[in-house]
Design a protein around this motif. Structure first.
Motif, PDB file in Angstrom:
ATOM      1  N   THR A 154      39.464 -12.732  59.082  1.00 35.56           N
ATOM      2  CA  THR A 154      39.331 -12.862  60.838  1.00 35.56           C
ATOM      3  C   THR A 154      38.239 -13.838  60.955  1.00 35.56           C
ATOM      4  OG1 THR A 154      37.504 -10.900  60.297  1.00 35.56           O
ATOM      5  CG2 THR A 154      39.818 -10.419  60.826  1.00 35.56           C
ATOM      6  N   THR A 155      37.644 -14.474  60.014  1.00 39.48           N
ATOM      7  CA  THR A 155      36.376 -15.621  60.456  1.00 39.48           C
ATOM      8  C   THR A 155      36.941 -16.743  60.760  1.00 39.48           C
ATOM      9  OG1 THR A 155      34.933 -14.460  58.549  1.00 39.48           O
ATOM     10  CG2 THR A 155      34.392 -16.828  59.617  1.00 39.48           C
ATOM     11  N   PRO A 156      36.667 -17.121  62.275  1.00 35.79           N
ATOM     12  CA  PRO A 156      37.333 -18.495  62.671  1.00 35.79           C
ATOM     13  C   PRO A 156      36.925 -19.722  61.618  1.00 35.79           C
ATOM     14  CG  PRO A 156      36.583 -17.243  64.407  1.00 35.79           C
ATOM     15  CD  PRO A 156      36.069 -16.461  63.284  1.00 35.79           C
ATOM     16  N   VAL A 157      37.274 -20.616  61.183  1.00 37.85           N
ATOM     17  CA  VAL A 157      36.939 -21.620  60.467  1.00 37.85           C
ATOM     18  C   VAL A 157      37.648 -22.967  61.158  1.00 37.85           C
ATOM     19  CG1 VAL A 157      37.378 -22.692  58.185  1.00 37.85           C
ATOM     20  CG2 VAL A 157      37.190 -20.155  58.275  1.00 37.85           C
ATOM     21  N   LEU A 158      36.685 -23.951  60.996  1.00 39.22           N
ATOM     22  CA  LEU A 158      37.171 -25.311  61.484  1.00 39.22           C
ATOM     23  C   LEU A 158      36.469 -25.954  60.238  1.00 39.22           C
ATOM     24  CD1 LEU A 158      37.822 -27.644  63.021  1.00 39.22           C
ATOM     25  CD2 LEU A 158      35.535 -27.785  64.173  1.00 39.22           C
ATOM     26  N   TRP A 159      37.307 -26.924  59.438  1.00 44.80           N
ATOM     27  CA  TRP A 159      36.955 -27.756  58.237  1.00 44.80           C
ATOM     28  C   TRP A 159      37.311 -29.076  58.428  1.00 44.80           C
ATOM     29  CZ3 TRP A 159      35.192 -24.251  53.938  1.00 44.80           C
ATOM     30  CH2 TRP A 159      35.008 -25.278  52.803  1.00 44.80           C
ATOM     31  N   GLN A 160      36.380 -29.934  58.512  1.00 45.44           N
ATOM     32  CA  GLN A 160      36.536 -31.306  58.724  1.00 45.44           C
ATOM     33  C   GLN A 160      36.477 -32.139  57.438  1.00 45.44           C
ATOM     34  OE1 GLN A 160      36.812 -32.594  62.884  1.00 45.44           O
ATOM     35  NE2 GLN A 160      34.511 -32.308  62.799  1.00 45.44           N
ATOM     36  N   LEU A 161      37.330 -32.899  57.075  1.00 45.85           N
ATOM     37  CA  LEU A 161      37.447 -33.631  55.904  1.00 45.85           C
ATOM     38  C   LEU A 161      37.324 -35.175  56.373  1.00 45.85           C
ATOM     39  CD1 LEU A 161      40.002 -31.717  53.985  1.00 45.85           C
ATOM     40  CD2 LEU A 161      37.558 -31.782  53.329  1.00 45.85           C
ATOM     41  N   ASP A 188      43.114 -17.763  62.665  1.00 50.88           N
ATOM     42  CA  ASP A 188      42.132 -18.762  63.494  1.00 50.88           C
ATOM     43  C   ASP A 188      41.411 -19.979  62.460  1.00 50.88           C
ATOM     44  OD1 ASP A 188      40.755 -20.173  65.432  1.00 50.88           O
ATOM     45  OD2 ASP A 188      39.531 -18.449  65.945  1.00 50.88           O
ATOM     46  N   PHE A 189      42.300 -20.804  62.071  1.00 50.52           N
ATOM     47  CA  PHE A 189      41.557 -21.819  61.201  1.00 50.52           C
ATOM     48  C   PHE A 189      42.202 -23.126  61.401  1.00 50.52           C
ATOM     49  CE2 PHE A 189      45.130 -20.744  58.403  1.00 50.52           C
ATOM     50  CZ  PHE A 189      45.519 -21.948  57.946  1.00 50.52           C
ATOM     51  N   ARG A 190      41.406 -24.250  61.410  1.00 51.70           N
ATOM     52  CA  ARG A 190      41.866 -25.647  61.524  1.00 51.70           C
ATOM     53  C   ARG A 190      41.392 -26.361  60.536  1.00 51.70           C
ATOM     54  NH1 ARG A 190      40.865 -29.371  66.807  1.00 51.70           N
ATOM     55  NH2 ARG A 190      41.875 -31.489  65.973  1.00 51.70           N
ATOM     56  N   VAL A 191      42.067 -27.380  59.626  1.00 51.51           N
ATOM     57  CA  VAL A 191      41.779 -28.100  58.688  1.00 51.51           C
ATOM     58  C   VAL A 191      42.153 -29.411  59.070  1.00 51.51           C
ATOM     59  CG1 VAL A 191      41.640 -28.593  56.113  1.00 51.51           C
ATOM     60  CG2 VAL A 191      41.891 -26.082  56.801  1.00 51.51           C
ATOM     61  N   ASN A 192      41.295 -30.404  59.255  1.00 50.21           N
ATOM     62  CA  ASN A 192      41.790 -31.814  59.471  1.00 50.21           C
ATOM     63  C   ASN A 192      41.052 -32.835  58.550  1.00 50.21           C
ATOM     64  OD1 ASN A 192      39.215 -31.824  60.978  1.00 50.21           O
ATOM     65  ND2 ASN A 192      40.286 -31.862  62.948  1.00 50.21           N
ATOM     66  N   ILE A 193      41.847 -34.022  58.639  1.00 52.14           N
ATOM     67  CA  ILE A 193      41.143 -35.179  57.810  1.00 52.14           C
ATOM     68  C   ILE A 193      40.962 -36.106  58.914  1.00 52.14           C
ATOM     69  CG2 ILE A 193      41.614 -37.016  56.330  1.00 52.14           C
ATOM     70  CD1 ILE A 193      43.217 -34.950  54.510  1.00 52.14           C
ATOM     71  N   LEU A 194      39.674 -36.571  59.170  1.00 57.67           N
ATOM     72  CA  LEU A 194      39.408 -37.638  60.126  1.00 57.67           C
ATOM     73  C   LEU A 194      39.708 -38.988  59.559  1.00 57.67           C
ATOM     74  CD1 LEU A 194      36.333 -35.973  61.805  1.00 57.67           C
ATOM     75  CD2 LEU A 194      38.821 -35.945  62.516  1.00 57.67           C
ATOM     76  N   PRO A 195      40.741 -39.882  60.355  1.00 57.40           N
ATOM     77  CA  PRO A 195      40.918 -41.302  59.991  1.00 57.40           C
ATOM     78  C   PRO A 195      39.509 -42.204  59.932  1.00 57.40           C
ATOM     79  CG  PRO A 195      42.575 -40.736  61.449  1.00 57.40           C
ATOM     80  CD  PRO A 195      41.267 -39.539  61.466  1.00 57.40           C
TER      81      PRO A 195
END
Length: 236
Positions: A154-161, A188-195
């Motif tokens: 249940t822990t919201p996570v934002l992970w930026q790579l 509720d999680f989001r994982v993204n790779i920033l260009p």
């Protein structure tokens, strides 16, 4: 380190100035392992916000980092393949709790390779620092954020790579991060790779250690975090 952060969370929770429902973890790089461990250990962590944290274990992350260093130093692909084979053999012994001398014998078995003296210009000697590093390797090589993230239901996570990261392998980390959080049933999680972003959060050309330094943060680095926090009413 994770236990230290758990203690910090507990200290924050006990303060009248802190909203106990909004205590989160912000981490970078090695914080990927530490932060995910803390979030799994403490029910008081209400969100996890991670920047360039690895989605692989320590061994694979160090291997990626070393490879980038050797590319920057101009070693050929063939040389790098041999060098990384040597290191992987060395690390395998550390993981099996073999002695520093056992690990050093792996290096010595490659000492006649043309590239060896480019890496070790002086004979390797056991020191307090090298012995400490060997002990650290033996305890941490297989620590993996995956194992802890799959516990975060249940822990919201934002992970930026970062797209061009030679400290963390973003391309291999991304699917493992998504898989772990999906396995947890996290909604509720989001994982993204920033260009065009390097490990520093700045715009880079290659991301290698010899890359030209940039003073420009990658697009999305700050505003994505700000928006994410506002959307969850964690920040105004």
């Amino acid at each position: 380190m994770a236990d230290d952060v758990v203690a910090a969370v507990n200290a924050a929770k006990s303060s009248a100035k802190v909203d106990a429902k909004k205590i989160g973890i912000l981490g970078s790089s090695q914080g990927g392992w530490v932060g995910s461990m803390v979030a799994a250990k403490s029910k008081d962590v209400s969100y996890l916000l991670m920047r360039v944290g690895p989605g692989q274990n320590v061994l694979e992350t160090i291997a990626h980092e070393y490879e980038g260093g050797f590319i920057a130093e101009g070693f050929s692909k063939e040389e790098i393949a041999e060098i990384m084979q040597m290191y992987r053999q060395h690390w395998a012994l550390a993981a099996k709790n073999k002695t520093w001398e056992d690990g050093n014998n792996v290096f010595l078995s490659y000492q006649n390779k043309p590239w060896y003296k480019k890496i070790y210009t002086e004979p390797r000697v056991k020191s307090e620092a090298s012995a400490k590093w060997w002990t650290w390797l033996s305890k941490n090589l297989y620590v993996d954020s995956y194992d802890y993230l799959k516990q975060l239901k249940t822990t919201p996570v934002l992970w930026q790579l970062a797209e061009k990261d030679w400290n963390v392998n973003s391309q291999k980390s991304y699917p493992r991060l998504v898989e772990a959080l999906t396995k947890a049933g996290n909604k509720d999680f989001r994982v993204n790779i920033l260009p065009n972003m390097g490990h520093s959060g700045l715009v880079v050309k290659t991301g290698l250690p010899n890359d030209e330094f940039s003073w420009q943060y990658a697009a999305g680095f700050w505003d994505t975090m700000a928006t994410w926090l506002k959307d969850r009413k964690i920040a105004k």
